[in-house]
Design a protein around this motif. Structure first.
Motif, PDB file in Angstrom:
ATOM      1  N   ARG A   1      -1.894  -8.716  12.001  1.00 10.85           N
ATOM      2  CA  ARG A   1      -1.541  -9.349  10.732  1.00 10.85           C
ATOM      3  C   ARG A   1      -1.241  -8.319   9.640  1.00 10.85           C
ATOM      4  O   ARG A   1      -0.226  -8.417   8.947  1.00 10.85           O
ATOM      5  CB  ARG A   1      -2.674 -10.263  10.265  1.00 10.85           C
ATOM      6  CG  ARG A   1      -2.783 -11.596  10.991  1.00 10.85           C
ATOM      7  CD  ARG A   1      -3.994 -12.354  10.468  1.00 10.85           C
ATOM      8  NE  ARG A   1      -4.171 -13.670  11.064  1.00 10.85           N
ATOM      9  CZ  ARG A   1      -3.841 -14.817  10.472  1.00 10.85           C
ATOM     10  NH1 ARG A   1      -3.300 -14.795   9.263  1.00 10.85           N
ATOM     11  NH2 ARG A   1      -4.048 -15.976  11.074  1.00 10.85           N
ATOM     12  N   ASP A   2      -2.144  -7.371   9.442  1.00 10.81           N
ATOM     13  CA  ASP A   2      -1.978  -6.412   8.352  1.00 10.81           C
ATOM     14  C   ASP A   2      -0.717  -5.578   8.534  1.00 10.81           C
ATOM     15  O   ASP A   2       0.027  -5.335   7.573  1.00 10.81           O
ATOM     16  CB  ASP A   2      -3.203  -5.497   8.250  1.00 10.81           C
ATOM     17  CG  ASP A   2      -4.431  -6.238   7.741  1.00 10.81           C
ATOM     18  OD1 ASP A   2      -4.269  -7.322   7.139  1.00 10.81           O
ATOM     19  OD2 ASP A   2      -5.557  -5.728   7.951  1.00 10.81           O
TER      20      ASP A   2
ATOM     21  N   TYR B   1       2.303  -7.778   7.771  1.00 14.73           N
ATOM     22  CA  TYR B   1       2.400  -8.050   6.334  1.00 14.73           C
ATOM     23  C   TYR B   1       3.016  -6.859   5.600  1.00 14.73           C
ATOM     24  O   TYR B   1       3.920  -7.021   4.768  1.00 14.73           O
ATOM     25  CB  TYR B   1       1.012  -8.357   5.771  1.00 14.73           C
ATOM     26  CG  TYR B   1       0.997  -8.614   4.283  1.00 14.73           C
ATOM     27  CD1 TYR B   1       1.352  -9.860   3.767  1.00 14.73           C
ATOM     28  CD2 TYR B   1       0.639  -7.608   3.383  1.00 14.73           C
ATOM     29  CE1 TYR B   1       1.354 -10.101   2.397  1.00 14.73           C
ATOM     30  CE2 TYR B   1       0.636  -7.839   2.007  1.00 14.73           C
ATOM     31  CZ  TYR B   1       0.989  -9.088   1.529  1.00 14.73           C
ATOM     32  OH  TYR B   1       0.993  -9.311   0.171  1.00 14.73           O
TER      33      TYR B   1
ATOM     34  N   LYS C   1      -0.539 -12.893   6.390  1.00 16.06           N
ATOM     35  CA  LYS C   1      -1.636 -12.015   5.996  1.00 16.06           C
ATOM     36  C   LYS C   1      -2.992 -12.677   6.177  1.00 16.06           C
ATOM     37  O   LYS C   1      -3.906 -12.084   6.766  1.00 16.06           O
ATOM     38  CB  LYS C   1      -1.470 -11.568   4.540  1.00 16.06           C
ATOM     39  CG  LYS C   1      -2.576 -10.637   4.060  1.00 16.06           C
ATOM     40  CD  LYS C   1      -2.293 -10.157   2.654  1.00 16.06           C
ATOM     41  CE  LYS C   1      -3.439  -9.323   2.099  1.00 16.06           C
ATOM     42  NZ  LYS C   1      -3.682  -8.112   2.895  1.00 16.06           N
ATOM     43  N   ASP C   2      -3.145 -13.927   5.706  1.00 18.22           N
ATOM     44  CA  ASP C   2      -4.493 -14.496   5.750  1.00 18.22           C
ATOM     45  C   ASP C   2      -4.535 -16.009   5.954  1.00 18.22           C
ATOM     46  O   ASP C   2      -5.557 -16.647   5.733  1.00 18.22           O
ATOM     47  CB  ASP C   2      -5.270 -14.154   4.470  1.00 18.22           C
ATOM     48  CG  ASP C   2      -4.497 -14.490   3.202  1.00 18.22           C
ATOM     49  OD1 ASP C   2      -3.580 -15.345   3.267  1.00 18.22           O
ATOM     50  OD2 ASP C   2      -4.805 -13.901   2.148  1.00 18.22           O
TER      51      ASP C   2
END
Length: 222
Positions: free
Chosen positions: A107-108, A111, A193-194
């Motif tokens: 994810r990070d 992003y 991202k989240d």
């Protein structure tokens, strides 16, 4: 196995380089749908013999970007509405698979990697540059698939994204307000991202499905 049995690694061949140039020209609209490719002119332009040029063109025929008509020559493929709908449905499968891999632990990285494309899209949208928005849109989805770290998904997505850009080269955009196009990608990046896994997947699917709905309202050949 003795090292002498192994083939040396070669650099990118002339045919591969020409194929790359032709793909880019098709994607950018320099070679337009339905346009015939003249061997003599292209060979002179690239300053090569017809052998590697023909090999390059056959590569693009196999990818569906060019097609051959017996006794007439090779032409840039013209996409119908049905073709483009099929492209988007295929992209949903490929990009959905890439997204699933991203959500498993990348994810990070995704992003951060998507940041420049989103910023380029927002800037272009604010100045009303639809062509630049389409370029940034293309880059966003390319980076999305690349962020999966799957070379097979990247290869599978390449032709689909070029075919999408071929269509957008004619329409520029399917959005009435290109700022909405930018906002959708901002929201998708933030969700990557989240956001909850199911929500992110739904957002991507709706984004690509909505593109099909908008395309049906545009002037593409049936």
């Amino acid at each position: 196995m003795a090292l002498t049995d192994l083939e040396p690694v070669s650099r990118q061949s002339t045919a591969e380089l020409i194929a790359d140039r032709l793909r880019d020209a098709i994607m950018r609209g320099s070679l337009k749908p339905g346009e015939q490719l003249g061997e003599a002119d292209l060979a002179a332009h690239f300053q090569v013999s017809r052998g590697p040029l023909r090999e390059a063109m056959q590569r693009l025929v196999s990818e569906g970007l060019l097609h051959s008509i017996r006794n007439r020559g090779i032409f840039v493929t013209e996409l119908t509405l049905d073709d483009v709908v099929d492209v988007y449905r295929s992209r949903r499968v490929i990009e959905g698979g890439a997204l699933a891999m991203i959500l498993e632990g990348r994810r990070d990285e995704a992003y951060e990697a998507l940041g420049p494309a989103v910023e380029a899209m927002r800037t272009a949208a604010e100045r009303g540059d639809s062509a630049a928005v389409s370029d940034a849109d293309q880059l966003f989805h390319q980076i999305l698939v690349e962020s999966s770290a799957s070379p097979r998904l990247v290869r599978a997505a390449r032709t689909l994204l070029i075919e999408t850009r071929m269509c957008m080269g004619v329409l520029q955009t399917t959005y009435d307000d290109i700022r909405d196009q930018a906002r959708e990608h901002v929201a998708l990046r933030d969700a990557i991202k989240d956001g909850a896994d199911a929500d992110v997947g739904k957002l991507l699917a709706e984004h690509l499905d909505d593109a099909v709905v908008r395309l049906r309202g545009k002037s593409l050949p049936a």
